[in-house]
Design an enzyme around this catalytic site. Sequence first.
Site, PDB file in Angstrom:
ATOM      1  N   CYS A 107     -32.537  18.377  -0.369  1.00 17.20           N
ATOM      2  CA  CYS A 107     -33.453  18.361   0.777  1.00 17.20           C
ATOM      3  C   CYS A 107     -34.870  18.781   0.394  1.00 17.20           C
ATOM      4  O   CYS A 107     -35.752  18.798   1.233  1.00 17.20           O
ATOM      5  CB  CYS A 107     -32.927  19.221   1.915  1.00 17.20           C
ATOM      6  SG  CYS A 107     -32.826  20.966   1.489  1.00 17.20           S
TER       7      CYS A 107
ATOM      8  N   HIS B  26     -46.285  24.168   2.577  1.00 18.76           N
ATOM      9  CA  HIS B  26     -45.623  23.703   3.792  1.00 18.76           C
ATOM     10  C   HIS B  26     -46.521  22.818   4.640  1.00 18.76           C
ATOM     11  O   HIS B  26     -46.054  21.988   5.403  1.00 18.76           O
ATOM     12  CB  HIS B  26     -45.053  24.874   4.586  1.00 18.76           C
ATOM     13  CG  HIS B  26     -43.763  25.327   3.987  1.00 18.76           C
ATOM     14  ND1 HIS B  26     -43.705  26.327   3.047  1.00 18.76           N
ATOM     15  CD2 HIS B  26     -42.508  24.870   4.142  1.00 18.76           C
ATOM     16  CE1 HIS B  26     -42.453  26.462   2.668  1.00 18.76           C
ATOM     17  NE2 HIS B  26     -41.704  25.605   3.311  1.00 18.76           N
TER      18      HIS B  26
ATOM     19  N   GLU C  20     -31.424  26.843  -4.207  1.00 20.98           N
ATOM     20  CA  GLU C  20     -32.866  26.819  -4.464  1.00 20.98           C
ATOM     21  C   GLU C  20     -33.318  27.983  -5.338  1.00 20.98           C
ATOM     22  O   GLU C  20     -34.503  28.191  -5.539  1.00 20.98           O
ATOM     23  CB  GLU C  20     -33.661  26.763  -3.156  1.00 20.98           C
ATOM     24  CG  GLU C  20     -33.350  27.850  -2.165  1.00 20.98           C
ATOM     25  CD  GLU C  20     -34.172  27.731  -0.872  1.00 20.98           C
ATOM     26  OE1 GLU C  20     -35.169  27.004  -0.854  1.00 20.98           O
ATOM     27  OE2 GLU C  20     -33.806  28.399   0.104  1.00 20.98           O
TER      28      GLU C  20
ATOM     29  N   ASP D 110     -38.333  25.194  -4.010  1.00 17.66           N
ATOM     30  CA  ASP D 110     -38.226  26.551  -4.529  1.00 17.66           C
ATOM     31  C   ASP D 110     -37.510  26.575  -5.879  1.00 17.66           C
ATOM     32  O   ASP D 110     -37.866  27.359  -6.750  1.00 17.66           O
ATOM     33  CB  ASP D 110     -37.501  27.451  -3.519  1.00 17.66           C
ATOM     34  CG  ASP D 110     -38.467  27.937  -2.455  1.00 17.66           C
ATOM     35  OD1 ASP D 110     -39.592  28.331  -2.815  1.00 17.66           O
ATOM     36  OD2 ASP D 110     -38.120  27.897  -1.262  1.00 17.66           O
TER      37      ASP D 110
END
Length: 552
Positions: free
Chosen positions: A500, A188, A429, A453
């Site tokens: 996304c 992240h 995901e 993911d």
Amino acid sequence: MNVYNGKSVFGGIAIGKIRVYKKNEHQVKRSKTENTEEEIRRFHGAIEEAKKQLGQLYEKALKEVGESSAAIFEVHQMMLEDDDFLESVENMIRTQKVNAEYAVAAAGDNFSAMFSAMDDEYMKERAADIKDISERLISILDGRSGQQTLTDEPAIIVADDLAPSETVQLDKKNVRSFVTVHGSVNSHTAILARTMGIPALIGTDLPLDEQIDGKMAVVDGNTGCIYVEPDEKTLRDMKQKLAEEQEKRELLLTLKNEKGITLDGKKILTYANIGDSKDLAAVLQNGAEGIGLFRSEFLYLEKDTYPTEEEQFRVYKTVAETMAGKRVIIRTLDIGADKQADYFQLKKEENPAMGYRAIRICLTRTEVFKTQLRALLRASVYGKLAVMYPMITSVKEVKKIKQIVEEVKEELKQEGLEFGDMEQGIMIETPAAAVISDLLAEEVDFFSIGTNDLTQYMLAIDRQNQELDEFFDAHHRAVLRLIYQTVQNAHRAGIWCGICGELGGDLALTQLFAAMGVDELSVSPGNILPVRKAIRETDTGKIREEQLKKWL
Ligand code: PEP
Ligand code: MG
């Protein structure tokens, strides 16, 4: 000059001084005290010291950058005399019997939230100043006095690794680049660097000693190099590259008000991924047609207790209003795994990425989920909000979520509170969700594929583990096939499907995604215009067969 190498997570050139970020630099502990008067005395001592530091900074800035830029330090000095702020800290120390550091941090958070919620642009900007001041006071209180805070001037932030909660707390306007020794391409922190559109490197072989702090450096996000104390020629070359990049960027900006339409007339929406309302400036500058992923958990990571309904409502309302009728997809809390907030008190797990996270927390701690849903539903009156749920694996979960949403609506109705209508979508995901996407499509308004993911679970490769990067194939057919199947299932059920995850911004795949019929690509703000350009140069009619065969 010393040259070090790492992996690039975002391109571009950054030139500036290195600041070494040390762990826990910004963490404030809450501790109980009986001697409240002593804490108040410490607080006043810190105020005097802060005024002195600011006076020195003013003089320095006056000489170096002129009066108008130096004036900010005078404003900060004045803010330190604000009666409301002083009283709030003192009250908190007396009534809650807490240490001065904690009271300053909490009052600072409250005041800055109050300023950010104001309509007046000037007042809004004061929110960041309040944060600066409380950080300065805290650093004086906990003995880091005299040490310049990390946020005083634009810098290249160098760290061993950065957790998402640390990254969000950095004052982003002063971060020119991130360079870490550890970290993985899909972490992240890497995603945040992309959101900010700044050059960033991970896995660099840089020695993290004190001596490097304050040194001049150049980060080349295109080659993955950092030059510490660059020689004259390198600096000259890099400055020229920087100027060329800015020129290219200006050319791209001509697409800011255009749409992503392929040569054969297929429209693909180009949306932005954000983690904070502060990212909105970049969203608007890059001409996003909407927000495809607002990672709402960052609101939780910034705080040391659950954000209230009102706090969340204000943020969602700001985003909805700023986007002025364009779609804003807010993903509900995706906490857990690498995104940890202490106050959730999540147990340590053997496999956190496959553990108690995201929707699993929301479906079992429904009071937390309902607070967020209330804030979202109320904010949806102010714009075109949509909600999206992470980590879905079954139809049962979706049905349960929809039932909770109906309960929340009923509660709001009973309380006479106004709320709007929101599209409801899910993230695809997990491989399970992709495989049963035909069934899930019957339940929701849209899909957004979370390739970060999805790839981690499909390939069984921990996205956080840097050692596995060599096995990580972002273009693995298994993932691409799943994406295609998901898009087809969405369309059969008459709903739209976007991407996304980070793969959405991978220009090598834009043509393929267009050929698959993907309806929306949500990418970091800095990637919107390059992706839009690639869409506009695509002819899906021509490439369809050949491309699909090659990739799938
Ligand atoms: C994803 O998994 O692809 C995604 C977009 O969500 P996050 O990266 O926040 O897990
Ligand atoms: Mg995810």
